[in-house]
Design a protein around this motif. Sequence first.
Motif, PDB file in Angstrom:
ATOM      1  N   GLY A 179       0.785  -1.226   0.000  1.00 34.35           N
ATOM      2  CA  GLY A 179       0.000   0.000   0.000  1.00 34.35           C
ATOM      3  C   GLY A 179       0.816   1.274   0.000  1.00 34.35           C
ATOM      4  N   THR A 180       2.105   1.169  -0.291  1.00 37.17           N
ATOM      5  CA  THR A 180       2.974   2.342  -0.260  1.00 37.17           C
ATOM      6  C   THR A 180       2.858   3.165  -1.534  1.00 37.17           C
ATOM      7  OG1 THR A 180       4.564   1.214   1.172  1.00 37.17           O
ATOM      8  CG2 THR A 180       5.380   3.081  -0.082  1.00 37.17           C
ATOM      9  N   LEU A 181       2.736   4.477  -1.362  1.00 34.32           N
ATOM     10  CA  LEU A 181       2.687   5.390  -2.499  1.00 34.32           C
ATOM     11  C   LEU A 181       4.047   5.466  -3.183  1.00 34.32           C
ATOM     12  CD1 LEU A 181       0.912   7.560  -3.970  1.00 34.32           C
ATOM     13  CD2 LEU A 181       1.888   9.229  -2.379  1.00 34.32           C
ATOM     14  N   GLY A 182       5.091   5.515  -2.391  1.00 36.61           N
ATOM     15  CA  GLY A 182       6.453   5.598  -2.910  1.00 36.61           C
ATOM     16  C   GLY A 182       7.433   5.462  -1.761  1.00 36.61           C
ATOM     17  N   ALA A 183       8.713   5.448  -2.081  1.00 36.68           N
ATOM     18  CA  ALA A 183       9.722   5.224  -1.048  1.00 36.68           C
ATOM     19  C   ALA A 183      10.935   6.115  -1.251  1.00 36.68           C
ATOM     20  CB  ALA A 183      10.151   3.755  -1.045  1.00 36.68           C
ATOM     21  N   VAL A 184      11.633   6.353  -0.147  1.00 38.77           N
ATOM     22  CA  VAL A 184      12.926   7.027  -0.143  1.00 38.77           C
ATOM     23  C   VAL A 184      13.976   6.007   0.263  1.00 38.77           C
ATOM     24  CG1 VAL A 184      14.355   8.810   0.936  1.00 38.77           C
ATOM     25  CG2 VAL A 184      11.931   9.274   0.449  1.00 38.77           C
ATOM     26  N   VAL A 185      14.982   5.815  -0.567  1.00 39.88           N
ATOM     27  CA  VAL A 185      16.124   4.973  -0.201  1.00 39.88           C
ATOM     28  C   VAL A 185      17.210   5.910   0.319  1.00 39.88           C
ATOM     29  CG1 VAL A 185      17.873   3.339  -0.971  1.00 39.88           C
ATOM     30  CG2 VAL A 185      15.567   3.242  -1.941  1.00 39.88           C
ATOM     31  N   LEU A 186      17.492   5.815   1.600  1.00 35.98           N
ATOM     32  CA  LEU A 186      18.511   6.660   2.215  1.00 35.98           C
ATOM     33  C   LEU A 186      19.848   5.932   2.135  1.00 35.98           C
ATOM     34  CD1 LEU A 186      18.240   9.461   3.462  1.00 35.98           C
ATOM     35  CD2 LEU A 186      18.151   8.389   5.720  1.00 35.98           C
ATOM     36  N   VAL A 187      20.885   6.656   1.696  1.00 36.80           N
ATOM     37  CA  VAL A 187      22.180   6.043   1.421  1.00 36.80           C
ATOM     38  C   VAL A 187      23.287   6.763   2.179  1.00 36.80           C
ATOM     39  CG1 VAL A 187      23.896   5.611  -0.390  1.00 36.80           C
ATOM     40  CG2 VAL A 187      21.471   5.231  -0.862  1.00 36.80           C
ATOM     41  N   ASP A 188      24.185   5.991   2.750  1.00 39.75           N
ATOM     42  CA  ASP A 188      25.450   6.497   3.284  1.00 39.75           C
ATOM     43  C   ASP A 188      26.497   6.152   2.233  1.00 39.75           C
ATOM     44  OD1 ASP A 188      27.858   6.980   4.532  1.00 39.75           O
ATOM     45  OD2 ASP A 188      27.380   5.907   6.379  1.00 39.75           O
ATOM     46  N   THR A 189      27.071   7.163   1.574  1.00 39.36           N
ATOM     47  CA  THR A 189      27.983   6.899   0.451  1.00 39.36           C
ATOM     48  C   THR A 189      29.276   6.220   0.893  1.00 39.36           C
ATOM     49  OG1 THR A 189      28.838   9.173   0.614  1.00 39.36           O
ATOM     50  CG2 THR A 189      27.076   8.759  -0.984  1.00 39.36           C
ATOM     51  N   ARG A 190      29.525   6.131   2.187  1.00 35.82           N
ATOM     52  CA  ARG A 190      30.680   5.379   2.684  1.00 35.82           C
ATOM     53  C   ARG A 190      30.401   3.889   2.671  1.00 35.82           C
ATOM     54  NH1 ARG A 190      31.001   7.956   8.495  1.00 35.82           N
ATOM     55  NH2 ARG A 190      28.826   7.220   8.295  1.00 35.82           N
ATOM     56  N   ARG A 191      29.090   3.518   2.574  1.00 42.08           N
ATOM     57  CA  ARG A 191      28.680   2.108   2.630  1.00 42.08           C
ATOM     58  C   ARG A 191      27.576   1.865   1.605  1.00 42.08           C
ATOM     59  NH1 ARG A 191      26.015   1.285   7.275  1.00 42.08           N
ATOM     60  NH2 ARG A 191      25.811   3.492   7.754  1.00 42.08           N
TER      61      ARG A 191
ATOM     62  N   GLY B  46      29.498  13.700   6.223  1.00 44.36           N
ATOM     63  CA  GLY B  46      30.781  14.382   6.220  1.00 44.36           C
ATOM     64  C   GLY B  46      31.899  13.579   5.580  1.00 44.36           C
ATOM     65  N   GLY B  47      31.545  12.579   4.803  1.00 48.57           N
ATOM     66  CA  GLY B  47      32.555  11.750   4.158  1.00 48.57           C
ATOM     67  C   GLY B  47      33.039  12.378   2.859  1.00 48.57           C
ATOM     68  N   PRO B  48      33.841  11.661   2.093  1.00 48.91           N
ATOM     69  CA  PRO B  48      34.356  12.181   0.817  1.00 48.91           C
ATOM     70  C   PRO B  48      33.231  12.401  -0.183  1.00 48.91           C
ATOM     71  CG  PRO B  48      34.847   9.838   1.033  1.00 48.91           C
ATOM     72  CD  PRO B  48      34.331  10.288   2.372  1.00 48.91           C
ATOM     73  N   HIS B  49      33.401  13.404  -1.020  1.00 50.69           N
ATOM     74  CA  HIS B  49      32.392  13.714  -2.028  1.00 50.69           C
ATOM     75  C   HIS B  49      32.530  12.768  -3.211  1.00 50.69           C
ATOM     76  CE1 HIS B  49      29.662  16.088  -4.472  1.00 50.69           C
ATOM     77  NE2 HIS B  49      30.560  16.072  -5.439  1.00 50.69           N
TER      78      HIS B  49
ATOM     79  N   LEU C 249      18.271  11.223  -7.926  1.00 53.46           N
ATOM     80  CA  LEU C 249      19.324  11.074  -6.919  1.00 53.46           C
ATOM     81  C   LEU C 249      19.612  12.458  -6.344  1.00 53.46           C
ATOM     82  CD1 LEU C 249      21.604   9.467  -5.486  1.00 53.46           C
ATOM     83  CD2 LEU C 249      23.056  10.013  -7.464  1.00 53.46           C
ATOM     84  N   ILE C 250      19.394  12.624  -5.036  1.00 54.57           N
ATOM     85  CA  ILE C 250      19.600  13.914  -4.400  1.00 54.57           C
ATOM     86  C   ILE C 250      20.478  13.745  -3.165  1.00 54.57           C
ATOM     87  CG2 ILE C 250      17.357  14.771  -5.215  1.00 54.57           C
ATOM     88  CD1 ILE C 250      16.261  14.341  -2.426  1.00 54.57           C
ATOM     89  N   HIS C 251      20.900  14.865  -2.601  1.00 57.94           N
ATOM     90  CA  HIS C 251      21.686  14.858  -1.371  1.00 57.94           C
ATOM     91  C   HIS C 251      20.861  15.516  -0.261  1.00 57.94           C
ATOM     92  CE1 HIS C 251      25.554  13.532  -3.114  1.00 57.94           C
ATOM     93  NE2 HIS C 251      25.055  14.077  -4.211  1.00 57.94           N
ATOM     94  N   CYS C 252      21.083  15.084   0.974  1.00 58.59           N
ATOM     95  CA  CYS C 252      20.295  15.627   2.074  1.00 58.59           C
ATOM     96  C   CYS C 252      21.069  15.553   3.382  1.00 58.59           C
ATOM     97  CB  CYS C 252      18.970  14.882   2.211  1.00 58.59           C
ATOM     98  SG  CYS C 252      19.137  13.193   2.885  1.00 58.59           S
ATOM     99  N   ASP C 253      20.531  16.227   4.364  1.00 57.98           N
ATOM    100  CA  ASP C 253      20.995  16.110   5.753  1.00 57.98           C
ATOM    101  C   ASP C 253      19.777  15.699   6.561  1.00 57.98           C
ATOM    102  OD1 ASP C 253      21.792  16.386   8.373  1.00 57.98           O
ATOM    103  OD2 ASP C 253      22.874  18.259   8.059  1.00 57.98           O
ATOM    104  N   ALA C 254      19.713  14.436   6.956  1.00 56.03           N
ATOM    105  CA  ALA C 254      18.522  13.904   7.627  1.00 56.03           C
ATOM    106  C   ALA C 254      18.227  14.612   8.936  1.00 56.03           C
ATOM    107  CB  ALA C 254      18.674  12.401   7.864  1.00 56.03           C
TER     108      ALA C 254
END
Length: 219
Positions: free
Chosen positions: A119-131, A157-160, A178-183
Amino acid sequence: MDSAISDAAADPAAAGRPERAALAGTADNGLKIVVVGGFGVGKTTLVRSVSEIRPLNTEETMTRAGEQVDDTAGVAAKTATTVAFDFGRITLDARNVLYLFGAPGQERFWFLWDRLFSGTLGAVVLVDTRRIADSWYAIDRLEHHGTPFIVACNDFGGPHHREADIREALDLHPRVPLIHCDARSRDSARDVLIALVEHLRTLYASGAGPAAPAQEAVS
């Protein structure tokens, strides 16, 4: 098990938020969004930041016993973890309410995801670019269910990394934003949800709405 976040003094994101804002009696349309991703990527923090109410959470203190079960590489400072799901709410207007569910990231709780996606309208996949590898399973399950999603890279605060490199590492379809954020930031968390809604609007306008899942969810 603690099922509520502490007051604003212990929860900076709660500052300025109405205390347990009452749901309007006219609200009759609930929309569901899931925030998913690997262990320790900031799902609980994002839900907490943007919810208009003090969110329900199911965090438990991590113990030495869990060291043999959960991979804490890269999140050694983490002291608590979600063991069911997080829940928050945003009132869109008098009749429409958005419900946010944060999924647990540890592999031992992945069996909950198929039900949570229902029943989900959509989802956000949150990513840590270090992992980045920790996010592959989330993307795989969403694609399996035909659930539209965006990817948000949380700032630790990891490498860009170049966007093209992240897309290649995640094997993202070109149409997946694909976007960037500060949770930790309410404004940034809100922008993530706006980006998802805009993506959904684009998909439906183009006639490329959610596809049917490859098979029924496991009972």
